[in-house]
Structures are given as C-alpha cells and as structure tokens.
Design a protein around this motif. Sequence first.
Motif, PDB file in Angstrom:
ATOM      1  N   ASP A 183       0.821  -1.208   0.000  1.00 42.89           N
ATOM      2  CA  ASP A 183       0.000   0.000   0.000  1.00 42.89           C
ATOM      3  C   ASP A 183       0.855   1.258   0.000  1.00 42.89           C
ATOM      4  O   ASP A 183       0.498   2.264  -0.623  1.00 42.89           O
ATOM      5  CB  ASP A 183      -0.929   0.011   1.213  1.00 42.89           C
ATOM      6  CG  ASP A 183      -2.086  -0.971   1.073  1.00 42.89           C
ATOM      7  OD1 ASP A 183      -2.302  -1.476  -0.040  1.00 42.89           O
ATOM      8  OD2 ASP A 183      -2.753  -1.245   2.088  1.00 42.89           O
TER       9      ASP A 183
ATOM     10  N   GLY B 155       0.649   3.793  -3.116  1.00 42.37           N
ATOM     11  CA  GLY B 155       0.238   5.159  -2.812  1.00 42.37           C
ATOM     12  C   GLY B 155       1.292   6.203  -3.086  1.00 42.37           C
ATOM     13  O   GLY B 155       1.077   7.388  -2.812  1.00 42.37           O
TER      14      GLY B 155
ATOM     15  N   ASP C 211     -20.752   5.839  -1.097  1.00 40.83           N
ATOM     16  CA  ASP C 211     -19.508   5.883  -1.868  1.00 40.83           C
ATOM     17  C   ASP C 211     -19.269   7.280  -2.431  1.00 40.83           C
ATOM     18  O   ASP C 211     -18.153   7.804  -2.379  1.00 40.83           O
ATOM     19  CB  ASP C 211     -19.557   4.877  -3.023  1.00 40.83           C
ATOM     20  CG  ASP C 211     -19.536   3.433  -2.559  1.00 40.83           C
ATOM     21  OD1 ASP C 211     -18.838   3.142  -1.577  1.00 40.83           O
ATOM     22  OD2 ASP C 211     -20.226   2.612  -3.187  1.00 40.83           O
TER      23      ASP C 211
ATOM     24  N   THR D  69     -13.128  12.770   0.179  1.00 34.60           N
ATOM     25  CA  THR D  69     -11.728  12.513  -0.164  1.00 34.60           C
ATOM     26  C   THR D  69     -11.194  13.599  -1.093  1.00 34.60           C
ATOM     27  O   THR D  69     -10.062  14.075  -0.925  1.00 34.60           O
ATOM     28  CB  THR D  69     -11.583  11.133  -0.828  1.00 34.60           C
ATOM     29  OG1 THR D  69     -12.037  10.125   0.076  1.00 34.60           O
ATOM     30  CG2 THR D  69     -10.139  10.856  -1.215  1.00 34.60           C
TER      31      THR D  69
ATOM     32  N   ARG E 216      -1.639   9.792  -1.394  1.00 42.60           N
ATOM     33  CA  ARG E 216      -2.390   8.814  -0.590  1.00 42.60           C
ATOM     34  C   ARG E 216      -3.893   8.946  -0.842  1.00 42.60           C
ATOM     35  O   ARG E 216      -4.597   7.945  -1.046  1.00 42.60           O
ATOM     36  CB  ARG E 216      -2.093   9.022   0.895  1.00 42.60           C
ATOM     37  CG  ARG E 216      -2.692   7.964   1.820  1.00 42.60           C
ATOM     38  CD  ARG E 216      -2.423   8.293   3.273  1.00 42.60           C
ATOM     39  NE  ARG E 216      -3.210   9.440   3.705  1.00 42.60           N
ATOM     40  CZ  ARG E 216      -4.491   9.364   4.101  1.00 42.60           C
ATOM     41  NH1 ARG E 216      -5.117   8.193   4.109  1.00 42.60           N
ATOM     42  NH2 ARG E 216      -5.127  10.442   4.488  1.00 42.60           N
ATOM     43  N   LEU E 217      -4.392  10.156  -0.868  1.00 43.85           N
ATOM     44  CA  LEU E 217      -5.819  10.391  -1.086  1.00 43.85           C
ATOM     45  C   LEU E 217      -6.225  10.048  -2.510  1.00 43.85           C
ATOM     46  O   LEU E 217      -7.327   9.539  -2.753  1.00 43.85           O
ATOM     47  CB  LEU E 217      -6.157  11.848  -0.767  1.00 43.85           C
ATOM     48  CG  LEU E 217      -6.044  12.232   0.713  1.00 43.85           C
ATOM     49  CD1 LEU E 217      -6.045  13.747   0.873  1.00 43.85           C
ATOM     50  CD2 LEU E 217      -7.183  11.614   1.517  1.00 43.85           C
ATOM     51  N   ASN E 218      -5.334  10.308  -3.463  1.00 42.25           N
ATOM     52  CA  ASN E 218      -5.620   9.974  -4.854  1.00 42.25           C
ATOM     53  C   ASN E 218      -5.805   8.465  -5.014  1.00 42.25           C
ATOM     54  O   ASN E 218      -6.710   7.998  -5.721  1.00 42.25           O
ATOM     55  CB  ASN E 218      -4.480  10.453  -5.754  1.00 42.25           C
ATOM     56  CG  ASN E 218      -4.707  10.127  -7.211  1.00 42.25           C
ATOM     57  OD1 ASN E 218      -5.611  10.631  -7.855  1.00 42.25           O
ATOM     58  ND2 ASN E 218      -3.877   9.243  -7.752  1.00 42.25           N
ATOM     59  N   LYS E 219      -4.964   7.710  -4.328  1.00 44.25           N
ATOM     60  CA  LYS E 219      -5.083   6.252  -4.363  1.00 44.25           C
ATOM     61  C   LYS E 219      -6.428   5.813  -3.789  1.00 44.25           C
ATOM     62  O   LYS E 219      -7.121   4.965  -4.349  1.00 44.25           O
ATOM     63  CB  LYS E 219      -3.927   5.631  -3.599  1.00 44.25           C
ATOM     64  CG  LYS E 219      -3.885   4.107  -3.662  1.00 44.25           C
ATOM     65  CD  LYS E 219      -4.307   3.493  -2.362  1.00 44.25           C
ATOM     66  CE  LYS E 219      -4.163   1.990  -2.373  1.00 44.25           C
ATOM     67  NZ  LYS E 219      -4.635   1.357  -1.117  1.00 44.25           N
ATOM     68  N   HIS E 220      -6.818   6.408  -2.669  1.00 44.62           N
ATOM     69  CA  HIS E 220      -8.105   6.058  -2.049  1.00 44.62           C
ATOM     70  C   HIS E 220      -9.266   6.398  -2.979  1.00 44.62           C
ATOM     71  O   HIS E 220     -10.238   5.631  -3.064  1.00 44.62           O
ATOM     72  CB  HIS E 220      -8.279   6.796  -0.725  1.00 44.62           C
ATOM     73  CG  HIS E 220      -7.386   6.303   0.363  1.00 44.62           C
ATOM     74  ND1 HIS E 220      -6.953   5.000   0.444  1.00 44.62           N
ATOM     75  CD2 HIS E 220      -6.834   6.936   1.438  1.00 44.62           C
ATOM     76  CE1 HIS E 220      -6.178   4.847   1.509  1.00 44.62           C
ATOM     77  NE2 HIS E 220      -6.088   6.018   2.126  1.00 44.62           N
TER      78      HIS E 220
ATOM     79  N   ARG F  56     -11.505   3.284  -4.470  1.00 45.00           N
ATOM     80  CA  ARG F  56     -12.890   3.186  -3.993  1.00 45.00           C
ATOM     81  C   ARG F  56     -13.814   2.935  -5.190  1.00 45.00           C
ATOM     82  O   ARG F  56     -14.759   2.147  -5.105  1.00 45.00           O
ATOM     83  CB  ARG F  56     -13.295   4.479  -3.283  1.00 45.00           C
ATOM     84  CG  ARG F  56     -14.715   4.472  -2.709  1.00 45.00           C
ATOM     85  CD  ARG F  56     -14.880   3.410  -1.604  1.00 45.00           C
ATOM     86  NE  ARG F  56     -16.125   3.585  -0.868  1.00 45.00           N
ATOM     87  CZ  ARG F  56     -16.212   3.882   0.415  1.00 45.00           C
ATOM     88  NH1 ARG F  56     -15.101   4.039   1.135  1.00 45.00           N
ATOM     89  NH2 ARG F  56     -17.380   4.022   0.998  1.00 45.00           N
TER      90      ARG F  56
ATOM     91  N   GLU G 249     -13.009  -0.768  -6.700  1.00 45.54           N
ATOM     92  CA  GLU G 249     -13.509  -1.864  -5.863  1.00 45.54           C
ATOM     93  C   GLU G 249     -15.006  -2.083  -6.019  1.00 45.54           C
ATOM     94  O   GLU G 249     -15.505  -3.188  -5.769  1.00 45.54           O
ATOM     95  CB  GLU G 249     -13.154  -1.586  -4.399  1.00 45.54           C
ATOM     96  CG  GLU G 249     -11.664  -1.795  -4.109  1.00 45.54           C
ATOM     97  CD  GLU G 249     -11.211  -1.143  -2.822  1.00 45.54           C
ATOM     98  OE1 GLU G 249     -12.081  -0.540  -2.116  1.00 45.54           O
ATOM     99  OE2 GLU G 249     -10.008  -1.218  -2.513  1.00 45.54           O
TER     100      GLU G 249
ATOM    101  N   GLU H  76      -3.881  -3.154  -9.152  1.00 41.79           N
ATOM    102  CA  GLU H  76      -2.893  -2.949  -8.097  1.00 41.79           C
ATOM    103  C   GLU H  76      -1.483  -3.290  -8.574  1.00 41.79           C
ATOM    104  O   GLU H  76      -0.525  -2.591  -8.242  1.00 41.79           O
ATOM    105  CB  GLU H  76      -3.228  -3.811  -6.877  1.00 41.79           C
ATOM    106  CG  GLU H  76      -4.332  -3.262  -6.006  1.00 41.79           C
ATOM    107  CD  GLU H  76      -4.473  -4.049  -4.713  1.00 41.79           C
ATOM    108  OE1 GLU H  76      -3.980  -5.216  -4.663  1.00 41.79           O
ATOM    109  OE2 GLU H  76      -5.062  -3.513  -3.766  1.00 41.79           O
TER     110      GLU H  76
END
Length: 229
Positions: free
Chosen positions: A29, A33, A115, A122, A140-144, A148, A151, A163
């Motif tokens: 992760d 990230g 969502d 985010t 990090r936020l861009n990855k989340h 999201r 998924e 991934e």
Amino acid sequence: MHQNTVQAPLAPLDRQSSLGELAYESLKDTIIGGQCEPGTKLTVRSVAQALHVSTTPARDAINRLIGEGALVNIGPKTVVVPVLTMAALDEVTKIRLALEGLAAQEATPHVSEADIAFLEDTQEKLNTALDERRYMEVLRLNKHFHFRIYERSQMPRLVAMIESQWLRIGPSFNGLYPEFAIKRQGVANHQWALRGLKDRDPATVRAAIENDLRDGYRRLINLVHSRGD
C-alpha cells in the motif's frame, strides 16, 4: 544516483493475523500510494523496524514485492524502488487504460450514495492538501479515490491486476507534482468522474478516468525524458 531511505508512514501491525501477509499488504500500500519515491533504498532491517516486526515477515514481504517487480534487488541486503523507464511507462499506461477504464465502467451501477459521499470528502481533503503542498498526502488520497471506484466493480481479480500496475508506477507519481497542483488536472478529472457517477453514466466515468491517466502519462513522459532515459 541519490538514494533515499525509507521514511515510512508504515503503521505497526495487528499480530492477530499473519505477520508476513500484513507486512506485505502494508508495504504494498505504501508503494502503490506513491509514498516511496523511485530510488528509495529499503533494507530488511529498516522495513522491520518501521512495521514493528521481526526480520522474517519483513523479508517475506520484500521478496514478494521483488517477484512482482515493485522492488529491485541491488545487493544481498538491499533493494530499491526502481526508476521508471520509457518502455515501462508505455507498457503500464496501455494496460492501465484498459483495466482501469473497464473497472470504472463496471463500478458505476454499483456505486452507492455513501460511496459518492466518501469520494467527495476525499476530494475535498485532496484539494486542501494540494493547496498546502502536502504532496505525499495528495498521493495517498488519490489512491483512495481511484480504488474506492475500482472496488465497486465487483471484480476482485480486475482490482488485483490494477494494483499490480500501480506497484510499478505508483512511486513515479511523485513526479507529477508540483505541476499537477498548479494546473489542477487531476482535480478536473475527478470532478468529471463524480458527475458521471451521480448520473449513473458508465461511459462518462470511464472517459474521466482514462483522461486522468493520459494527463499523468504526458507529465511522466517529460519526467523520464528529463533524466535522459
């Protein structure tokens, strides 16, 4: 080449689960990230200390990531996050366009109001981090934000393949800034994706995500060329 040492936001692990698996997930992760820049030097000892585990699970995690191409062994006790080449950038981007575009399209009918609220929150946090030039937090936020959406495709094997590509390119996302912060290219694409999600329009969401990838690709081309690769 200048080599950084790992300075992790690597969180200590819950020992109720397999330490080797948890060490792998945490380090993975971190790489996905963009928290480790290309050229970052890792040792078994430094990873073990950051994760508060013994050397065995740390070594297991590093070996798995070497096998996946996310890390490169440069000595008996040292690995580095590889520097992106033009050939790798071209290959990864083509794969990402296919996989992430598909995931965004498939996710659209399954994205809930919760969502969308998460994505909007985010994005607000991401915008604040951009304003404050906290680019590691932006990554990090861009990855989340992206994952999201992916998924919600309800296609776990597809998400796993995505991934694997982020493992290869995530560290180079550091090179997008500060230019992306000034032009706000990623912000516009994310807002476009959000509009498509709210309208339940898979084609729009796919187009927004693909455009985000292409914008990043154009910036990363300049980065690779600036190194003479």
